[in-house]
Design a protein around this motif. Structure first.
Motif, PDB file in Angstrom:
ATOM      1  N   ARG A  16       0.436  -1.345  -0.074  1.00 11.16           N
ATOM      2  CA  ARG A  16       0.333  -0.155   0.383  1.00 11.16           C
ATOM      3  C   ARG A  16       1.044   1.051  -0.353  1.00 11.16           C
ATOM      4  NH1 ARG A  16      -3.445   0.244   4.909  1.00 11.16           N
ATOM      5  NH2 ARG A  16      -3.921   1.918   4.298  1.00 11.16           N
ATOM      6  N   SER A  17       0.412   2.681  -0.893  1.00  8.33           N
ATOM      7  CA  SER A  17       1.292   3.885  -0.194  1.00  8.33           C
ATOM      8  C   SER A  17       0.972   4.322   0.698  1.00  8.33           C
ATOM      9  CB  SER A  17      -0.159   4.878  -1.220  1.00  8.33           C
ATOM     10  OG  SER A  17      -1.106   4.718  -1.395  1.00  8.33           O
ATOM     11  N   LEU A  18       2.654   4.674   0.872  1.00  7.92           N
ATOM     12  CA  LEU A  18       1.807   5.655   2.741  1.00  7.92           C
ATOM     13  C   LEU A  18       1.572   6.621   2.543  1.00  7.92           C
ATOM     14  CD1 LEU A  18       6.206   4.422   2.850  1.00  7.92           C
ATOM     15  CD2 LEU A  18       4.370   3.506   3.643  1.00  7.92           C
ATOM     16  N   ARG A  19       1.239   7.619   3.862  1.00  6.59           N
ATOM     17  CA  ARG A  19       1.280   8.560   3.957  1.00  6.59           C
ATOM     18  C   ARG A  19       1.852  10.146   3.836  1.00  6.59           C
ATOM     19  NH1 ARG A  19      -2.588   6.590   1.433  1.00  6.59           N
ATOM     20  NH2 ARG A  19      -4.776   5.594   3.203  1.00  6.59           N
ATOM     21  N   LEU A  20       2.007  10.965   3.641  1.00  6.06           N
ATOM     22  CA  LEU A  20       2.524  12.188   3.791  1.00  6.06           C
ATOM     23  C   LEU A  20       1.525  12.869   4.882  1.00  6.06           C
ATOM     24  CD1 LEU A  20       2.460  13.949   0.139  1.00  6.06           C
ATOM     25  CD2 LEU A  20       4.226  12.865   1.683  1.00  6.06           C
ATOM     26  N   VAL A  56       0.798   9.948  -0.446  1.00  2.42           N
ATOM     27  CA  VAL A  56      -0.400  10.093  -0.367  1.00  2.42           C
ATOM     28  C   VAL A  56      -0.228  10.910   0.927  1.00  2.42           C
ATOM     29  CG1 VAL A  56      -2.527   9.715  -1.064  1.00  2.42           C
ATOM     30  CG2 VAL A  56      -0.770   8.154  -2.268  1.00  2.42           C
ATOM     31  N   GLY A  57      -0.945  12.022   0.573  1.00  2.00           N
ATOM     32  CA  GLY A  57      -1.554  13.267   1.320  1.00  2.00           C
ATOM     33  C   GLY A  57      -2.922  13.481   0.885  1.00  2.00           C
ATOM     34  N   PHE A  58      -3.750  14.006   1.730  1.00  2.00           N
ATOM     35  CA  PHE A  58      -5.019  14.194   1.874  1.00  2.00           C
ATOM     36  C   PHE A  58      -5.017  15.879   2.345  1.00  2.00           C
ATOM     37  CE2 PHE A  58      -4.983   9.915   1.666  1.00  2.00           C
ATOM     38  CZ  PHE A  58      -5.446   9.344   0.185  1.00  2.00           C
ATOM     39  N   THR A  88      -3.598   0.432 -10.618  1.00  2.00           N
ATOM     40  CA  THR A  88      -2.507   1.110 -12.059  1.00  2.00           C
ATOM     41  C   THR A  88      -0.602   1.661 -11.476  1.00  2.00           C
ATOM     42  OG1 THR A  88      -4.269   2.467 -13.050  1.00  2.00           O
ATOM     43  CG2 THR A  88      -2.199   3.202 -12.522  1.00  2.00           C
ATOM     44  N   PRO A  89       0.322   1.202 -11.648  1.00  2.00           N
ATOM     45  CA  PRO A  89       1.087   1.884 -10.714  1.00  2.00           C
ATOM     46  C   PRO A  89       1.087   2.941 -10.680  1.00  2.00           C
ATOM     47  CG  PRO A  89       2.130   1.009 -13.375  1.00  2.00           C
ATOM     48  CD  PRO A  89       0.145   0.968 -12.638  1.00  2.00           C
ATOM     49  N   LEU A  90       2.161   3.321  -9.091  1.00  2.00           N
ATOM     50  CA  LEU A  90       1.940   4.540  -8.961  1.00  2.00           C
ATOM     51  C   LEU A  90       3.366   4.653  -8.140  1.00  2.00           C
ATOM     52  CD1 LEU A  90      -1.185   5.365  -7.273  1.00  2.00           C
ATOM     53  CD2 LEU A  90      -0.426   5.809  -9.216  1.00  2.00           C
ATOM     54  N   ASN A  91       4.114   4.079  -7.894  1.00  2.00           N
ATOM     55  CA  ASN A  91       5.922   3.719  -7.564  1.00  2.00           C
ATOM     56  C   ASN A  91       6.284   5.072  -7.591  1.00  2.00           C
ATOM     57  OD1 ASN A  91       4.732   0.938  -6.756  1.00  2.00           O
ATOM     58  ND2 ASN A  91       6.388  -0.142  -8.091  1.00  2.00           N
ATOM     59  N   GLY A  92       6.832   5.194  -7.134  1.00  2.30           N
ATOM     60  CA  GLY A  92       7.446   6.617  -7.246  1.00  2.30           C
ATOM     61  C   GLY A  92       6.753   7.930  -7.469  1.00  2.30           C
ATOM     62  N   LEU A  93       5.980   8.344  -6.966  1.00  2.28           N
ATOM     63  CA  LEU A  93       4.981   9.455  -7.135  1.00  2.28           C
ATOM     64  C   LEU A  93       5.269   9.820  -5.543  1.00  2.28           C
ATOM     65  CD1 LEU A  93       2.484   8.141 -10.028  1.00  2.28           C
ATOM     66  CD2 LEU A  93       4.867   9.351  -9.902  1.00  2.28           C
ATOM     67  N   ASP A  94       4.687  10.902  -5.402  1.00  6.69           N
ATOM     68  CA  ASP A  94       4.074  11.781  -4.127  1.00  6.69           C
ATOM     69  C   ASP A  94       3.393  12.630  -4.417  1.00  6.69           C
ATOM     70  OD1 ASP A  94       5.804  10.674  -3.017  1.00  6.69           O
ATOM     71  OD2 ASP A  94       7.379  12.772  -2.152  1.00  6.69           O
ATOM     72  N   LEU A  95       1.632  11.891  -3.520  1.00  3.29           N
ATOM     73  CA  LEU A  95       0.640  12.950  -4.643  1.00  3.29           C
ATOM     74  C   LEU A  95      -0.078  13.572  -3.159  1.00  3.29           C
ATOM     75  CD1 LEU A  95      -0.745   9.027  -5.909  1.00  3.29           C
ATOM     76  CD2 LEU A  95       0.059  11.604  -6.999  1.00  3.29           C
ATOM     77  N   VAL A  96      -0.789  14.492  -3.549  1.00  9.53           N
ATOM     78  CA  VAL A  96      -1.549  14.793  -2.947  1.00  9.53           C
ATOM     79  C   VAL A  96      -2.564  14.849  -3.168  1.00  9.53           C
ATOM     80  CG1 VAL A  96      -1.931  17.139  -1.242  1.00  9.53           C
ATOM     81  CG2 VAL A  96       0.249  16.215  -0.905  1.00  9.53           C
ATOM     82  N   LEU A  97      -3.470  14.558  -2.689  1.00 11.56           N
ATOM     83  CA  LEU A  97      -4.903  15.022  -3.211  1.00 11.56           C
ATOM     84  C   LEU A  97      -5.778  16.509  -2.742  1.00 11.56           C
ATOM     85  CD1 LEU A  97      -4.279  11.482  -4.048  1.00 11.56           C
ATOM     86  CD2 LEU A  97      -7.169  11.991  -4.682  1.00 11.56           C
ATOM     87  N   ILE A  98      -6.325  17.223  -3.261  1.00 11.93           N
ATOM     88  CA  ILE A  98      -6.879  18.156  -2.592  1.00 11.93           C
ATOM     89  C   ILE A  98      -8.581  18.519  -2.568  1.00 11.93           C
ATOM     90  CG2 ILE A  98      -7.427  20.592  -2.251  1.00 11.93           C
ATOM     91  CD1 ILE A  98      -4.478  21.032  -3.396  1.00 11.93           C
TER      92      ILE A  98
END
Length: 126
Positions: A16-20, A56-58, A88-98
């Motif tokens: 699973r993805s980690l959290r920011l 990933v951060g929210f 969908t592979p999201l490896n190597g990405l930092d994401l913030v969803l607003i």
């Protein structure tokens, strides 16, 4: 909690993805990351040089509503990431969803489509 179930749990966590969580991480993405506003959300994306799991951060502002509404928006966004991350592979990405005001009333399938569209917009620009 001894036994096989205790040993399998850390392996499941690594998929699973980690959290920011820290403000510094959010500010870094805001300044250096790509931004894609779509009707249901705003995505900020930064491609890291490694291929580790996505982080990933929210975030949802008080303009969206009271704490109950903001938490519901965050839960919906977490579920969107979980669904998209499965195929969908999201490896190597930092994401913030607003989260936006429209996120709460947007049909869930449209929200998933918005996230996929924002991903392609951000990755196309990089």
């Amino acid at each position: 909690m001894d036994g096989p179930a205790a040993q399998e749990q850390p392996a499941a966590e690594s998929a699973r993805s980690l959290r920011l969580k820290k403000r510094k991480q959010f500010l870094f993405l805001a300044s250096r990351g790509r931004k894609a506003p779509v009707p249901g959300l705003v995505l900020q994306l930064f491609r890291r040089p490694d291929a580790d799991v996505a982080r990933v951060g929210f975030t949802v502002t008080k303009k969206v509503g009271n704490s109950v509404v903001r938490n519901r928006v965050r839960r919906r966004l977490r579920e969107v990431v979980r669904i998209v991350e499965a195929d969908t592979p999201l490896n190597g990405l930092d994401l913030v969803l607003i989260g936006r005001g429209a996120t709460i009333n947007r049909p869930f399938t449209a929200l998933v489509a918005d996230f996929r569209k924002a991903l392609t917009l951000c990755q196309r620009d990089s």
